[in-house]
Scaffold this motif. Structure first.
Motif, PDB file in Angstrom:
ATOM      1  N   GLN A 177       0.808  -1.218   0.000  1.00  0.00           N
ATOM      2  CA  GLN A 177       0.000   0.000   0.000  1.00  0.00           C
ATOM      3  C   GLN A 177       0.843   1.271   0.000  1.00  0.00           C
ATOM      4  OE1 GLN A 177      -2.609  -0.384   3.388  1.00  0.00           O
ATOM      5  NE2 GLN A 177      -3.893  -1.933   2.403  1.00  0.00           N
ATOM      6  N   GLY A 178       2.155   1.110   0.067  1.00  0.00           N
ATOM      7  CA  GLY A 178       3.023   2.285   0.094  1.00  0.00           C
ATOM      8  C   GLY A 178       2.931   3.050   1.395  1.00  0.00           C
ATOM      9  N   SER A 179       2.688   2.353   2.502  1.00  0.00           N
ATOM     10  CA  SER A 179       2.559   3.001   3.799  1.00  0.00           C
ATOM     11  C   SER A 179       3.849   3.713   4.199  1.00  0.00           C
ATOM     12  CB  SER A 179       2.214   1.956   4.864  1.00  0.00           C
ATOM     13  OG  SER A 179       2.286   2.503   6.170  1.00  0.00           O
ATOM     14  N   LYS A 180       3.689   4.781   4.971  1.00  0.00           N
ATOM     15  CA  LYS A 180       4.840   5.499   5.519  1.00  0.00           C
ATOM     16  C   LYS A 180       5.510   4.715   6.654  1.00  0.00           C
ATOM     17  CE  LYS A 180       2.668  10.036   4.752  1.00  0.00           C
ATOM     18  NZ  LYS A 180       2.167  11.277   5.445  1.00  0.00           N
ATOM     19  N   ALA A 181       4.825   3.719   7.165  1.00  0.00           N
ATOM     20  CA  ALA A 181       5.337   3.005   8.337  1.00  0.00           C
ATOM     21  C   ALA A 181       6.562   2.168   7.994  1.00  0.00           C
ATOM     22  CB  ALA A 181       4.247   2.115   8.927  1.00  0.00           C
ATOM     23  N   GLN A 182       7.585   2.283   8.826  1.00  0.00           N
ATOM     24  CA  GLN A 182       8.738   1.393   8.760  1.00  0.00           C
ATOM     25  C   GLN A 182       8.546   0.327   9.829  1.00  0.00           C
ATOM     26  OE1 GLN A 182      12.550   3.549   8.821  1.00  0.00           O
ATOM     27  NE2 GLN A 182      11.381   5.419   8.387  1.00  0.00           N
ATOM     28  N   VAL A 183       8.703  -0.928   9.460  1.00  0.00           N
ATOM     29  CA  VAL A 183       8.432  -2.040  10.376  1.00  0.00           C
ATOM     30  C   VAL A 183       9.625  -2.985  10.378  1.00  0.00           C
ATOM     31  CG1 VAL A 183       6.920  -3.994  10.884  1.00  0.00           C
ATOM     32  CG2 VAL A 183       5.963  -1.881   9.907  1.00  0.00           C
ATOM     33  N   GLU A 184      10.205  -3.200  11.558  1.00  0.00           N
ATOM     34  CA  GLU A 184      11.355  -4.102  11.677  1.00  0.00           C
ATOM     35  C   GLU A 184      11.111  -5.078  12.828  1.00  0.00           C
ATOM     36  OE1 GLU A 184      13.816  -4.458   9.699  1.00  0.00           O
ATOM     37  OE2 GLU A 184      13.381  -2.726   8.411  1.00  0.00           O
ATOM     38  N   PRO A 185      10.730  -6.319  12.513  1.00  0.00           N
ATOM     39  CA  PRO A 185      10.547  -7.305  13.583  1.00  0.00           C
ATOM     40  C   PRO A 185      11.888  -7.838  14.075  1.00  0.00           C
ATOM     41  CG  PRO A 185      10.033  -8.272  11.453  1.00  0.00           C
ATOM     42  CD  PRO A 185      10.351  -6.837  11.192  1.00  0.00           C
ATOM     43  N   THR A 186      11.980  -8.061  15.367  1.00  0.00           N
ATOM     44  CA  THR A 186      13.131  -8.726  15.966  1.00  0.00           C
ATOM     45  C   THR A 186      12.646 -10.062  16.514  1.00  0.00           C
ATOM     46  OG1 THR A 186      12.802  -7.801  18.190  1.00  0.00           O
ATOM     47  CG2 THR A 186      14.055  -6.462  16.606  1.00  0.00           C
ATOM     48  N   ALA A 187      13.473 -10.722  17.291  1.00  0.00           N
ATOM     49  CA  ALA A 187      13.077 -12.027  17.822  1.00  0.00           C
ATOM     50  C   ALA A 187      11.914 -11.919  18.797  1.00  0.00           C
ATOM     51  CB  ALA A 187      14.269 -12.690  18.506  1.00  0.00           C
ATOM     52  N   GLN A 189      10.131  -8.502  19.537  1.00  0.00           N
ATOM     53  CA  GLN A 189       9.291  -7.317  19.402  1.00  0.00           C
ATOM     54  C   GLN A 189       9.298  -6.818  17.959  1.00  0.00           C
ATOM     55  OE1 GLN A 189      10.918  -4.623  22.490  1.00  0.00           O
ATOM     56  NE2 GLN A 189       8.981  -4.896  23.568  1.00  0.00           N
ATOM     57  N   VAL A 190       8.462  -5.811  17.721  1.00  0.00           N
ATOM     58  CA  VAL A 190       8.426  -5.147  16.419  1.00  0.00           C
ATOM     59  C   VAL A 190       8.713  -3.671  16.647  1.00  0.00           C
ATOM     60  CG1 VAL A 190       7.076  -4.679  14.344  1.00  0.00           C
ATOM     61  CG2 VAL A 190       6.629  -6.744  15.662  1.00  0.00           C
ATOM     62  N   TRP A 191       9.710  -3.154  15.942  1.00  0.00           N
ATOM     63  CA  TRP A 191       9.993  -1.721  15.994  1.00  0.00           C
ATOM     64  C   TRP A 191       9.272  -1.062  14.828  1.00  0.00           C
ATOM     65  CZ3 TRP A 191      12.272   1.666  12.506  1.00  0.00           C
ATOM     66  CH2 TRP A 191      12.597   2.935  13.002  1.00  0.00           C
ATOM     67  N   VAL A 192       8.510  -0.001  15.133  1.00  0.00           N
ATOM     68  CA  VAL A 192       7.772   0.702  14.092  1.00  0.00           C
ATOM     69  C   VAL A 192       8.079   2.189  14.156  1.00  0.00           C
ATOM     70  CG1 VAL A 192       5.906  -1.001  14.044  1.00  0.00           C
ATOM     71  CG2 VAL A 192       5.721   0.973  15.550  1.00  0.00           C
ATOM     72  N   LYS A 199       8.113   3.384  18.088  1.00  0.00           N
ATOM     73  CA  LYS A 199       7.617   2.600  19.211  1.00  0.00           C
ATOM     74  C   LYS A 199       8.031   1.144  19.041  1.00  0.00           C
ATOM     75  CE  LYS A 199       3.297   1.374  21.635  1.00  0.00           C
ATOM     76  NZ  LYS A 199       3.726   1.816  22.975  1.00  0.00           N
ATOM     77  N   SER A 200       8.362   0.500  20.158  1.00  0.00           N
ATOM     78  CA  SER A 200       8.558  -0.946  20.167  1.00  0.00           C
ATOM     79  C   SER A 200       7.276  -1.594  20.646  1.00  0.00           C
ATOM     80  CB  SER A 200       9.719  -1.331  21.090  1.00  0.00           C
ATOM     81  OG  SER A 200      10.951  -0.912  20.541  1.00  0.00           O
ATOM     82  N   SER A 202       4.902  -5.388  21.128  1.00  0.00           N
ATOM     83  CA  SER A 202       4.867  -6.845  21.104  1.00  0.00           C
ATOM     84  C   SER A 202       4.214  -7.293  19.812  1.00  0.00           C
ATOM     85  CB  SER A 202       4.089  -7.384  22.305  1.00  0.00           C
ATOM     86  OG  SER A 202       2.703  -7.109  22.155  1.00  0.00           O
ATOM     87  N   PHE A 203       4.416  -8.556  19.439  1.00  0.00           N
ATOM     88  CA  PHE A 203       3.782  -9.069  18.223  1.00  0.00           C
ATOM     89  C   PHE A 203       2.256  -8.906  18.268  1.00  0.00           C
ATOM     90  CE2 PHE A 203       7.431 -12.312  17.320  1.00  0.00           C
ATOM     91  CZ  PHE A 203       8.289 -11.253  17.016  1.00  0.00           C
ATOM     92  N   PRO A 204       1.587  -9.312  19.370  1.00  0.00           N
ATOM     93  CA  PRO A 204       0.125  -9.144  19.400  1.00  0.00           C
ATOM     94  C   PRO A 204      -0.313  -7.685  19.312  1.00  0.00           C
ATOM     95  CG  PRO A 204       0.809 -10.751  21.033  1.00  0.00           C
ATOM     96  CD  PRO A 204       2.056 -10.097  20.521  1.00  0.00           C
ATOM     97  N   GLU A 205       0.421  -6.772  19.964  1.00  0.00           N
ATOM     98  CA  GLU A 205       0.080  -5.354  19.871  1.00  0.00           C
ATOM     99  C   GLU A 205       0.146  -4.871  18.422  1.00  0.00           C
ATOM    100  OE1 GLU A 205       1.724  -2.441  22.914  1.00  0.00           O
ATOM    101  OE2 GLU A 205       2.875  -4.251  23.388  1.00  0.00           O
ATOM    102  N   PHE A 206       1.200  -5.279  17.722  1.00  0.00           N
ATOM    103  CA  PHE A 206       1.369  -4.859  16.334  1.00  0.00           C
ATOM    104  C   PHE A 206       0.231  -5.387  15.465  1.00  0.00           C
ATOM    105  CE2 PHE A 206       2.937  -5.881  12.050  1.00  0.00           C
ATOM    106  CZ  PHE A 206       3.270  -4.612  11.602  1.00  0.00           C
ATOM    107  N   VAL A 207      -0.076  -6.672  15.605  1.00  0.00           N
ATOM    108  CA  VAL A 207      -1.146  -7.253  14.798  1.00  0.00           C
ATOM    109  C   VAL A 207      -2.471  -6.565  15.105  1.00  0.00           C
ATOM    110  CG1 VAL A 207      -2.514  -9.347  14.427  1.00  0.00           C
ATOM    111  CG2 VAL A 207      -0.013  -9.467  14.422  1.00  0.00           C
TER     112      VAL A 207
END
Length: 232
Positions: A177-187, A189-192, A199-200, A202-207
């Protein structure tokens, strides 16, 4: 680390449909009338929505999306939100067993026909031709979201893979979708990052954020909430 391509969308769709079916089959009147996570909808209303949206799913498979839009416009319905509410209203006065059977039958046909198309097949959608495999991931995601909305149980053994494919799908859709969001998952957490906010999560929070279900205790900056919402 597993990627989206490592998951079978047709199996995921079957799994989430079976989860909803088991849960719906277990409900009594109180359970059907319980509020869901969808604003203004009971658990029964979620079923009505799922049954009604098969009109759109079958129109896509039949290559008749324009006929679908002509039909809903004749009913005075505009937009997908309006269509969803119309589907729910149309089924509120029907016996719940009838609505459940409608959903089981029509969704069973949808899952069978999508699997027959295969991952590389194509179907017509409101946004134009789209790969059947990716569309099935979208369907599985919606079913997983609504399973959570109505409190359908998820076994502990399923949790890790279930949250991971949903995370990977959301990341794919954000990029699509060309979102402005940068998303980097780690083992763990997800950094966005979006619009100057990081913000960092948790996986459930991100979903939850990607499907518009952020919980009050997981307060999210409105700029991030807007940038991350892509599957609702």
């Amino acid at each position: 680390m597993m990627q989206l391509e490592d998951f079978d969308p047709f199996d995921l769709f079957d799994t989430e449909a079976a989860r909803l079916d088991r849960h719906f089959a277990s409900l009594d009147e109180e359970g059907w009338n319980r509020p869901s996570r969808c604003d203004g909808w009971s658990v029964r209303d979620v079923l009505g929505h799922l049954a009604g949206e098969e009109l759109y799913n079958h129109a896509c498979l039949d290559g008749d999306v324009q006929g679908f839009f002509t039909m809903v416009e004749a009913e005075g319905v505009t937009g997908f939100d309006g269509f969803n509410e119309w589907c729910v209203r149309q089924r509120r006065a029907l016996p719940v067993e009838q609505v459940l059977e409608e959903w089981r039958t029509k969704n069973g046909q949808t899952r069978e026909r999508m699997r027959a198309l295969g991952r590389e097949g194509t179907l017509q959608t409101s946004a134009g031709p789209y790969p059947a495999g990716l569309q099935t991931f979208h369907y599985a995601s919606e079913y997983a979201t609504h399973a959570d909305d109505v409190g359908a149980p998820v076994a502990d053994a399923e949790l890790d893979d279930r949250i991971w494919w949903r995370l990977m799908l959301a990341r794919h859709v954000l990029a699509e979708q060309g979102s402005k969001a940068q998303v980097e998952p780690t083992a763990e957490q997800v950094w966005v990052h979006a619009d100057g906010v990081s913000k960092s999560m948790s996986f459930p929070e991100f979903v939850d954020a990607t499907v518009g279900r952020t919980l009050p205790e997981h307060e999210l900056d409105p700029r991030l909430a807007t940038a991350l919402r892509c599957l609702a």
